[in-house]
Write an enzyme that holds these catalytic residues in place. Structure first.
Site, PDB file in Angstrom:
ATOM      1  N   SER A 454     -24.251 -21.059  61.468  1.00 19.29           N
ATOM      2  CA  SER A 454     -23.372 -20.655  60.370  1.00 19.29           C
ATOM      3  C   SER A 454     -23.804 -19.359  59.703  1.00 19.29           C
ATOM      4  O   SER A 454     -22.959 -18.601  59.221  1.00 19.29           O
ATOM      5  CB  SER A 454     -23.285 -21.778  59.325  1.00 19.29           C
ATOM      6  OG  SER A 454     -24.565 -22.144  58.866  1.00 19.29           O
ATOM      7  N   HIS A 505     -26.158 -18.730  54.524  1.00 21.21           N
ATOM      8  CA  HIS A 505     -24.774 -18.244  54.497  1.00 21.21           C
ATOM      9  C   HIS A 505     -24.672 -16.907  53.771  1.00 21.21           C
ATOM     10  O   HIS A 505     -24.039 -15.967  54.258  1.00 21.21           O
ATOM     11  CB  HIS A 505     -23.878 -19.274  53.807  1.00 21.21           C
ATOM     12  CG  HIS A 505     -23.747 -20.554  54.556  1.00 21.21           C
ATOM     13  ND1 HIS A 505     -23.123 -21.667  54.032  1.00 21.21           N
ATOM     14  CD2 HIS A 505     -24.166 -20.914  55.804  1.00 21.21           C
ATOM     15  CE1 HIS A 505     -23.149 -22.637  54.912  1.00 21.21           C
ATOM     16  NE2 HIS A 505     -23.779 -22.217  55.989  1.00 21.21           N
TER      17      HIS A 505
END
Length: 542
Positions: A454, A505
């Site tokens: 991610s 992230h």
């Protein structure tokens, strides 16, 4: 026909029937396949939560995507409507499944534990005469991290004990069933590694004292341990009990309330349905119907006359047949010239997950110690010479849903960018942003096991965001920019939940924005060429 009548006939009533059918069909299949016939074991969390949530999106995207466009003024509202329709199916279904699991289970009375082999296989058992062997036990220690900011350090001790008919049966080194205990304690994750190790030793000593004082005779009835993360831990503990041969014996957990108290109130089933479907219906009722562009019209919902009136509304004198809806593009996973990196990265990530799953490490979720063995990012290991973990952790995932959601994001971002960047540049951007994300993770979390693609995927979205900002004068890019900002903000909000590494992230997103700033001019030129039809790039490949 009034707008309200049209909404009820074309949207609300069909969606009501779909929601009721979805709940009924899923519940029927759950009862038939996994309760009545027990065809194959399936992880309880997957069966009771994730499958209803994911499957609810199938009718939304297949049958209601075009209907929702009629009351969705923009892409953001369209997503909100899709989300509430999916939730109106998923949430009641999840509530019903939890009630079904407990309500459908029958209580089988046993005089002694040896009778379990001849008794019907049920979820619950009562036991009159038994002996719990506290000498031939199996034990597994475990720890994990939880909390919105990974602030909790959770310690677990899983214990299994043989259930025998009488004390003299210990000499046989066999048992008919296992009795399970799960001890756990939560501390602050801000402790150092040495402090956590000392705390676990203290916890183990406290657990041993509790274990010695517990007679193991106060339970009301026993429940079969479902296929779950705890069930996997108990199976490992059984293997640690070297002196007992009973690996296929039922694994049971004690229950201390009355059998009638096991069910939650059934009132939550209709309430959850009325709440979420009511919100969905209210949004549809109060949203104005809009003129849907011709190429978005659903032929099942619009008559020839309505389409003709639509074109007249746009100032066209003569009826023109609307463009055919685009067929789904199933070639997005096919490797071809100019489109190599995106499918290859997806194949590698999925292959690593499958290898771990078929190695017996789990399906829905993997344990932290197993992830560490396979190369997860962990500051104490990484900064002490194991820098390769910054890369290997990008190709590991915590379980089925983790890899599925990440691969969906990678497919979207990669297929968009690989048309505007060449494959080599895309791979370089993916690796750089992924490594930056891994560094951000260990910088923010001193004692957290981190895995997943991610961070690199957020890096790709950062590049897309930088490009859309530079191309915002174009109406298409401007609309996509608003949707992208909503998507990124929504996912960062989700990152506030426990178990999600928002540091990675944000690290990937910021590094992607910086890289995208320098790549944007070339991407704009490539897009302009594609718009003018002067190039035959990957979009022309089959």
């Amino acid at each position: 026909m009034s707008q309200l009548q049209a909404k009820f006939r074309q949207i609300i009533i069909p969606s009501l029937l779909t929601v009721i059918s979805f709940i009924g069909l899923y519940t029927l299949l759950h009862w038939l396949l996994f309760i009545k016939l027990e065809l194959f074991p399936l992880d309880e969390e997957l069966l009771l939560f994730w499958l209803p949530f994911l499957l609810s999106w199938v009718p939304v995207l297949v049958w209601y995507r075009h209907k929702i466009k009629m009351v969705a003024a923009n892409g953001t509202r369209e997503f909100v409507l899709q989300l509430f329709l999916a939730l109106s199916m998923a949430i009641p279904t999840i509530v019903v499944q939890h009630y079904l699991v407990s309500a459908a289970g029958t209580l089988t009375p046993l005089q002694k534990i040896a009778d379990i082999s001849n008794a019907p296989k049920t979820k619950y058992y009562s036991l009159k005469d038994f002996y719990i062997d506290k000498t031939n036990i199996g034990v597994v220690n475990d720890a994990d991290i939880s909390g919105r900011n990974n602030e909790n350090f959770n310690m677990h001790i899983y214990v299994v004990l043989p259930i025998l008919d009488k004390a003299a049966d210990t000499a046989s080194h066999q048992c008919q069933a296992w009795y399970t205990i799960h001890y756990f304690k939560t501390l602050s994750n801000n402790l150092s590694g040495d402090e956590k190790e000392a705390a676990f030793k203290t916890f183990a000593n406290e657990t041993e004292l509790k274990f010695d004082k517990d007679s193991m005779k106060t339970f009301t009835y026993l429940e079969r341990v479902p296929v779950s993360e705890a069930g996997t831990a108990f199976q490992k503990a059984i293997k640690e009990s070297k002196s007992i041969s009973a690996s296929n014996a039922p694994v049971l957990m004690p229950k201390f309330g009355t059998f009638q108290e096991r069910n939650s109130s059934p009132i939550w089933m209709p309430l959850s349905f009325l709440l979420f479907f009511g919100i969905w219906a209210c949004i549809v009722v109060y949203a104005p119907l809009r003129e849907v562009p011709a190429d978005e019209l659903d032929t099942d919902m619009h008559t020839i006359k309505e389409r003709h009136e639509h074109h007249e509304y746009q100032g066209q004198q003569q009826y023109q047949a609307p463009a055919r809806p685009r067929k789904p593009n199933y070639s997005v996973l096919k490797i071809r010239k100019g489109y190599v990196v995106t499918p290859m990265l997806i194949y590698i990530n999925v292959a690593v997950y499958l290898i771990m799953a078929f190695s017996g490490l789990g399906v829905l979720a993997f344990r932290s110690d197993d992830l560490l063995k396979w190369g997860a990012d962990f500051r104490p290991y990484t900064i002490n010479g194991q820098w390769w973990r910054l890369v290997t952790s990008m190709f590991l995932h915590g379980g089925l849903m983790h890899v599925a959601m990440n691969m969906y994001g990678l497919l979207f971002a990669g297929s968009f960018l690989e048309r505007l960047l060449d494959s080599k540049k895309l791979l370089i951007v993916y690796m750089i942003t992924g490594i930056v994300a891994s560094l951000a993770s260990i910088a923010w979390h001193p004692e957290t096991v981190s895995v997943g693609a991610s961070g690199a995927i957020f890096g790709l979205f950062g590049v897309i965001l930088a490009f859309l900002i530079s191309d915002r004068k174009n109406e298409f890019s401007k609309g996509l920019l608003m949707n992208m900002l909503f998507w990124i903000g929504f996912n960062l909000m989700l990152g506030l939940n426990e178990g999600i590494d928002n540091a990675a992230h944000i690290g990937g997103l910021v590094s992607g924005l910086i890289i995208g700033y320098f790549l944007a001019p070339g991407m704009k030129r490539k897009l302009e060429d594609l718009r003018q039809g002067r190039m035959t790039g990957t979009s022309d490949e089959n």
